[in-house]
Design an enzyme around this catalytic site. Structure first.
Site, mmCIF file in Angstrom:
data_model
loop_
_atom_site.group_PDB
_atom_site.id
_atom_site.type_symbol
_atom_site.label_atom_id
_atom_site.label_comp_id
_atom_site.label_asym_id
_atom_site.label_seq_id
_atom_site.Cartn_x
_atom_site.Cartn_y
_atom_site.Cartn_z
ATOM 1 N N ASP A 21 35.287 40.215 41.102
ATOM 2 C CA ASP A 21 35.266 39.334 39.928
ATOM 3 C C ASP A 21 35.423 37.894 40.400
ATOM 4 O O ASP A 21 35.521 37.638 41.602
ATOM 5 C CB ASP A 21 36.337 39.746 38.893
ATOM 6 C CG ASP A 21 37.741 39.264 39.265
ATOM 7 O OD1 ASP A 21 37.970 38.915 40.440
ATOM 8 O OD2 ASP A 21 38.607 39.245 38.375
ATOM 9 N N ASP A 39 44.227 47.457 36.926
ATOM 10 C CA ASP A 39 44.647 46.945 38.233
ATOM 11 C C ASP A 39 45.895 46.109 38.042
ATOM 12 O O ASP A 39 46.158 45.625 36.935
ATOM 13 C CB ASP A 39 43.547 46.072 38.849
ATOM 14 C CG ASP A 39 43.425 44.748 38.134
ATOM 15 O OD1 ASP A 39 44.182 43.819 38.487
ATOM 16 O OD2 ASP A 39 42.608 44.620 37.203
#
Ligand SMILES: [Zn+2]
Length: 399
Positions: free
Chosen positions: A95, A248
């Site tokens: 990301d 996460d």
């Protein structure tokens, strides 16, 4: 479908960990405190010390990668899997790392550039470019909401045109259940099979669950959901019920050295790690006079020795308590509270003796000593292992 993406067909939650160069020396000499190996080539990641790894995938953020030129070139040259030293089948998500640029007016990347970066790096999952919304009262929220949606639209368009075999993940931002759900609905309609909800790190657990519930209702049941920064052990069952595919967080890892008292986790409770700081040019015992330095060094050595002797049942708890107290007197600042009571709880219960993780099994009491990266990060690896066991247990339960 890539083998690394097979987990998407299963019921989660799966556990990803953000990558921040948390590596250690595999041959660290605890007795003499000597680091023999340094740098990426000679050090090992948590997944090289704990096998099978204590997480199901890695999350690599571009803003983190950009901090090091060497790292950036390594990923470019070797590809993300070799750079992280994981097998091709181990899921790696990429990301941009919106937390790194949330103060900027707009994200510093273009969709083409990011698409290219994921493709060349061999990522398994690539997240569209989002812009954090730090709360409902944030003046810029509508603008950021729109940017995130526009970027998602552009990103999936490029993805559909180029048809890579990695998965495009749509980053969803919002400030309440309705705004998250509306954005998620729009992104599902754009063609995303996997959505990631951002901006939840500081949200209360109750709010997080309400947001996920609303999002789940607004999209097809086969669309996967990821939650950024929300790997909270106490809600894994709820996440499974809500059909959340993955989450996460580096929180368990980082509490090992950032937490004031909750440094060493077990299934039942958290323990305080025992501070034995190094006198020198860093930390609470820096820039001491020659006389004080000598005193500090001898107390440091005595404490390390006592802790190891206590571990082997060769001295009493009172004896360790005394030397720890003497050392605290030297390094605690005036207003700082003593941690002796917490240390005594840790020492009395010896949680490292009961732990079945490879770290505690090989390094024992050294893991609970708060001192330098090689001990502190290993304790973080242990915490990650404890959390991962919860994930495995939750996933084993019948659906
Ligand atoms: Zn352990």
């Amino acid at each position: 479908m890539r083998k690394s993406l097979k987990f998407m067909e299963k019921k989660g939650p799966f556990h990803f960990i953000p990558e921040w160069d948390d590596w250690v020396d595999p041959e660290y000499d605890f007795i003499n405190d000597i680091q023999k190996n340094k740098g990426w080539e000679q050090s090992v990641y948590a997944h090289e010390l704990i096998n099978p790894p204590a997480y199901d995938g890695l999350l690599v953020s571009k803003v983190v990668e950009e901090k090091s030129k060497i790292k950036r070139e390594r990923i470019r040259k070797l590809g993300i899997h070799k750079a992280m030293r994981v097998s091709k089948d181990f899921p790696v998500m990429g990301d941009c790392g919106a937390f790194g640029y949330f103060k900027e007016k707009t994200p510093p990347y273009s969709s083409e550039e990011i698409f290219d970066y994921y493709s060349k790096g061999g990522f398994d999952i690539g997240v569209s470019i989002d812009h954090l919304i730090p709360g409902e009262s944030f003046g810029d929220k509508d603008f950021r909401y729109k940017i995130t949606l526009d970027n998602a639209k552009e990103f999936i368009k490029i993805h559909k045109t180029n048809k890579p075999d990695w998965i495009a993940m749509g980053a969803v931002q919002g400030w309440n259940p309705e705004t998250y759900a509306e954005a998620a609905f729009k992104m599902w309609k754009m063609g995303y099979e996997y959505l990631a909800l951002g901006g939840l790190v500081r949200e209360r657990t109750k709010n997080v669950l309400e947001i996920v519930k609303e999002v789940r209702k607004s999209i097809d049941k086969n669309v996967c959901i990821h939650l950024f920064g929300v790997a909270r052990g106490q809600i894994l069952e709820n996440l499974r019920e809500l059909n959340v595919t993955s989450v996460d967080s580096a929180s368990s890892l980082r509490r090992a050295w950032l937490g004031s008292k909750d440094n060493y986790h077990t299934e039942e409770k958290d323990y305080c790690a025992i501070r034995v700081p190094k006198p020198g040019n860093r930390g609470p015992l820096k820039n001491l006079s020659e006389y004080k330095l000598k005193k500090a060094e001898s107390l440091q050595n005595l404490n390390l020795k006592n802790l190891r002797l206590y571990d082997k049942n060769k001295i009493s708890l009172e004896e360790v308590e005394k030397s720890l107290k003497d050392y605290e007197k030297l390094y605690l600042k005036e207003k700082q509270k003593s941690r002796i009571e917490n240390y005594l709880e840790t020492l009395r219960e010896k949680p490292w003796e009961k732990c079945k993780c490879p770290i505690c099994k090989s390094d024992g009491i050294e893991v609970i000593i708060f001192r330098g990266n090689n001990r502190n990060r290993r304790r973080g690896f242990h915490n990650t292992w404890v959390l991962h066991e919860k994930f495995l247990k939750t996933r084993k339960k019948p659906q």
